[in-house]
Every structure is written in structure tokens, then in C-alpha cells.
Write a protein that holds these residues in place. Structure first.
Motif, mmCIF file in Angstrom:
data_model
loop_
_atom_site.group_PDB
_atom_site.id
_atom_site.type_symbol
_atom_site.label_atom_id
_atom_site.label_comp_id
_atom_site.label_asym_id
_atom_site.label_seq_id
_atom_site.Cartn_x
_atom_site.Cartn_y
_atom_site.Cartn_z
ATOM 1 N N ASN A 10 2.726 -4.061 -8.372
ATOM 2 C CA ASN A 10 1.408 -4.319 -7.783
ATOM 3 C C ASN A 10 1.162 -3.519 -6.505
ATOM 4 O O ASN A 10 0.794 -4.067 -5.460
ATOM 5 C CB ASN A 10 1.229 -5.818 -7.499
ATOM 6 N N GLN A 11 1.352 -2.222 -6.598
ATOM 7 C CA GLN A 11 1.090 -1.339 -5.474
ATOM 8 C C GLN A 11 -0.357 -0.826 -5.524
ATOM 9 O O GLN A 11 -0.943 -0.655 -6.583
ATOM 10 C CB GLN A 11 2.043 -0.149 -5.497
ATOM 11 N N LYS A 12 -0.926 -0.601 -4.356
ATOM 12 C CA LYS A 12 -2.259 -0.011 -4.248
ATOM 13 C C LYS A 12 -2.127 1.382 -3.668
ATOM 14 O O LYS A 12 -1.639 1.542 -2.549
ATOM 15 C CB LYS A 12 -3.157 -0.870 -3.361
ATOM 16 N N LEU A 13 -2.566 2.385 -4.414
ATOM 17 C CA LEU A 13 -2.409 3.773 -4.000
ATOM 18 C C LEU A 13 -3.679 4.318 -3.363
ATOM 19 O O LEU A 13 -4.795 4.028 -3.828
ATOM 20 C CB LEU A 13 -2.035 4.655 -5.192
ATOM 21 N N LEU A 45 3.853 17.101 -1.892
ATOM 22 C CA LEU A 45 3.354 15.728 -1.907
ATOM 23 C C LEU A 45 4.242 14.857 -1.040
ATOM 24 O O LEU A 45 5.460 15.044 -0.988
ATOM 25 C CB LEU A 45 3.338 15.170 -3.334
ATOM 26 N N TYR A 46 3.627 13.871 -0.399
ATOM 27 C CA TYR A 46 4.334 12.920 0.452
ATOM 28 C C TYR A 46 3.886 11.514 0.073
ATOM 29 O O TYR A 46 2.685 11.265 -0.075
ATOM 30 C CB TYR A 46 4.011 13.158 1.927
ATOM 31 N N ALA A 47 4.826 10.604 -0.068
ATOM 32 C CA ALA A 47 4.517 9.214 -0.369
ATOM 33 C C ALA A 47 5.001 8.360 0.796
ATOM 34 O O ALA A 47 6.169 8.431 1.188
ATOM 35 C CB ALA A 47 5.191 8.776 -1.668
ATOM 36 N N ILE A 48 4.103 7.547 1.359
ATOM 37 C CA ILE A 48 4.404 6.732 2.535
ATOM 38 C C ILE A 48 4.118 5.276 2.202
ATOM 39 O O ILE A 48 3.056 4.952 1.654
ATOM 40 C CB ILE A 48 3.535 7.140 3.745
ATOM 41 N N THR A 49 5.041 4.383 2.554
ATOM 42 C CA THR A 49 4.833 2.960 2.330
ATOM 43 C C THR A 49 5.639 2.170 3.356
ATOM 44 O O THR A 49 6.246 2.747 4.263
ATOM 45 C CB THR A 49 5.224 2.560 0.893
ATOM 46 N N ASN A 103 0.842 -1.195 0.000
ATOM 47 C CA ASN A 103 0.000 0.000 0.000
ATOM 48 C C ASN A 103 0.873 1.239 0.000
ATOM 49 O O ASN A 103 1.900 1.285 0.676
ATOM 50 C CB ASN A 103 -0.905 0.034 1.229
ATOM 51 N N VAL A 104 0.453 2.234 -0.752
ATOM 52 C CA VAL A 104 1.134 3.524 -0.774
ATOM 53 C C VAL A 104 0.110 4.604 -0.476
ATOM 54 O O VAL A 104 -0.933 4.677 -1.129
ATOM 55 C CB VAL A 104 1.793 3.798 -2.141
ATOM 56 N N HIS A 105 0.380 5.412 0.532
ATOM 57 C CA HIS A 105 -0.465 6.563 0.837
ATOM 58 C C HIS A 105 0.222 7.812 0.300
ATOM 59 O O HIS A 105 1.383 8.074 0.619
ATOM 60 C CB HIS A 105 -0.667 6.703 2.348
ATOM 61 N N ILE A 106 -0.499 8.573 -0.492
ATOM 62 C CA ILE A 106 0.025 9.816 -1.042
ATOM 63 C C ILE A 106 -0.770 10.977 -0.449
ATOM 64 O O ILE A 106 -1.987 11.052 -0.600
ATOM 65 C CB ILE A 106 -0.037 9.832 -2.576
ATOM 66 N N TRP A 107 -0.049 11.845 0.229
ATOM 67 C CA TRP A 107 -0.647 13.014 0.873
ATOM 68 C C TRP A 107 -0.296 14.270 0.073
ATOM 69 O O TRP A 107 0.792 14.376 -0.474
ATOM 70 C CB TRP A 107 -0.081 13.188 2.284
#
Length: 245
Positions: A230-233, A109-113, A16-20
Motif C-alpha cells: 500500500n505505497q503511494k508513489l 532514477l532515485y527512490a526516497i521513502t 509515500n515514495v518519491h521517485i526522481w
């Protein structure tokens, strides 16, 4: 989703990747509040900016990063301790969470995984008359030929598409621009999303990386790269009018 509405602790599942996203325009009071949670070295960096605008953007970007990460780690923002790679990429120790940030103009932007290397790049699409020359200097021959064949109005758009993807990859690896932009080849076609063509001439190596490009706001373009397919954003937006822990 707003920071004042999320749970005390946010959870990240595998792949999972959270993009803020957040705006870098705040009141002087909000900027001062964020500056209080920065580390001494971050405050020192902020004070080195010549223009007040750039100083404020840095304070907001780094303070917001601390606020975001605090929700994943259940720790006060000011207590987070970053370590840095030789090229200045920040990391957190003793946690599986990895992150990257990018800001341009008034947007960040911030990407967290978890576990996987990650990089994100954001660019404000500004008028430029030398897209073709810049492509010749920094891009591969294949990419330069592609841009050269496009009409002038398309050259700028395609340049930024390719640039953000390359930079996001080099930020993921920690190499930054020193990693040589031309060694990361991007395939841009009208029929499908952008994708890696090769990395250091290796098509197989490129196939292992996840690449996603998106438009966070009008006149901006961004790309996120992860060292696993196969990442889920998921996309999150911060309400800067009440950014509380």
C-alpha cells in the motif's frame, strides 16, 4: 517538478515514495559544480573510471542524489555523510529516510521513502540475442519456461521486465546480485501488472512486498520495490539546466 522550484525542505508521509528522474548529460561547468559537493571517497571512486563518460555519469548521479536528499533533511548537500553496507549499499545515519538509486545510459532514477527498505532498478532496453540463455542461467525454471515459449521479439521485453523486478528487490534487501536472482520469482501475465510469485520459495513472504514497474522514458524500463504494501508513489523530474540548492 524541478529542484529549483521545490520547498527548502520536502516532507514524506508514511507509505509515500518519491521517485526522481534526471538526465545524466550536463555541461562541463555543471559537472564541476556537482563534483565540489562529493565526499573524498566519492571523488576517489569517480577517478577510477576509465572512460570520461562513465566518470561524469557517476559525478552527476551522486551529486544529484546529495542535492535531492538535502531538500528532505534541510542540510547542505556536501555535509551529508553516507555509511555503506557490506555489499556497498549507501545509507544515511540518524534519519528515518531511506533511498536507493539506479542509472543506465543517460538516465538516473532515485527512490526516497521513510522507514521501509526500498530498491529501484533501471535498465536501458538494448538489443540482445541471448535473452533465453541468460534466463536459463539466472532465472527460475518457471521464468525460463515462460520466456522460452515466447516469440523472439517478446523474449527480450519479458527478460528486462523480470530482471528489473528481481534486481530492485535485491537492492532493497542490500544483497545485490549476490542474493541469487533465481530465488526471487516474478509473475508476468498479459492481463495484470507484474508481481512477486515467491521469495526463497515462500509465497507468503512475497505477499508482504510492494512492487511497481513503470516506463520512465522510451526504451527504458524500471521497477521499485518497498518492504511494505500500500505505497503511494509520486514522480518528480529534475531540470538540470538550473539544479540549485
Amino acid at each position: 517538478m524541478f529542484l529549483d522550484q521545490v520547498e527548502k525542505k520536502l516532507e514524506l508521509s508514511e507509505n509515500n515514495v518519491h521517485i526522481w528522474s534526471t538526465n545524466l548529460k550536463l555541461s562541463s561547468g555543471q559537472i564541476e559544480e556537482l563534483s565540489t559537493i562529493l565526499s573524498p571517497d566519492e571523488k576517489e571512486r569517480a577517478n577510477k573510471f576509465y572512460f570520461e563518460r562513465d566518470k561524469n555519469r557517476f559525478i552527476i548521479a551522486r551529486g544529484t542524489l546529495r542535492k535531492i536528499l538535502s531538500h528532505y533533511l534541510n542540510i547542505e548537500p556536501k555535509k551529508l555523510q553516507f555509511t555503506y553496507s557490506d555489499r556497498g549499499k549507501p545509507y544515511l545515519t540518524n534519519t528515518a529516510i531511506l533511498f536507493n538509486l539506479s542509472h543506465s545510459q543517460d538516465l538516473a532514477l532515485y527512490a526516497i521513502t521513510k522507514i521501509n527498505l526500498i530498491g529501484i532498478d533501471l535498465e536501458y532496453i538494448r538489443p540482445m540475442n541471448d535473452a533465453k540463455n541468460l534466463a536459463k542461467r539466472f532465472f527460475s525454471i518457471r521464468e525460463y519456461n515462460l520466456i522460452s515459449q515466447l516469440p523472439p521479439q517478446k523474449q527480450q521485453e519479458t527478460f528486462f521486465k523480470i530482471w528489473t523486478c528481481k534486481e530492485a528487490y535485491l537492492k532493497a534487501t542490500g544483497d545485490g546480485l549476490a542474493g541469487n536472482l533465481e530465488k526471487v520469482e516474478i509473475c508476468v501475465t498479459p492481463e495484470k501488472p507484474v508481481e512477486f510469485f515467491s521469495i526463497n520459495g515462500d509465497i507468503e513472504e512475497a505477499s508482504h512486498w510492494y512492487l511497481y514497474q513503470f516506463i520512465p522514458q522510451p526504451n527504458y524500463i524500471a521497477a521499485v520495490v518497498v518492504a511494505e504494501k500500500n505505497q503511494k508513489l509520486s514522480f518528480w523530474q529534475i531540470n538540470n539546466t538550473d539544479i540549485v540548492f
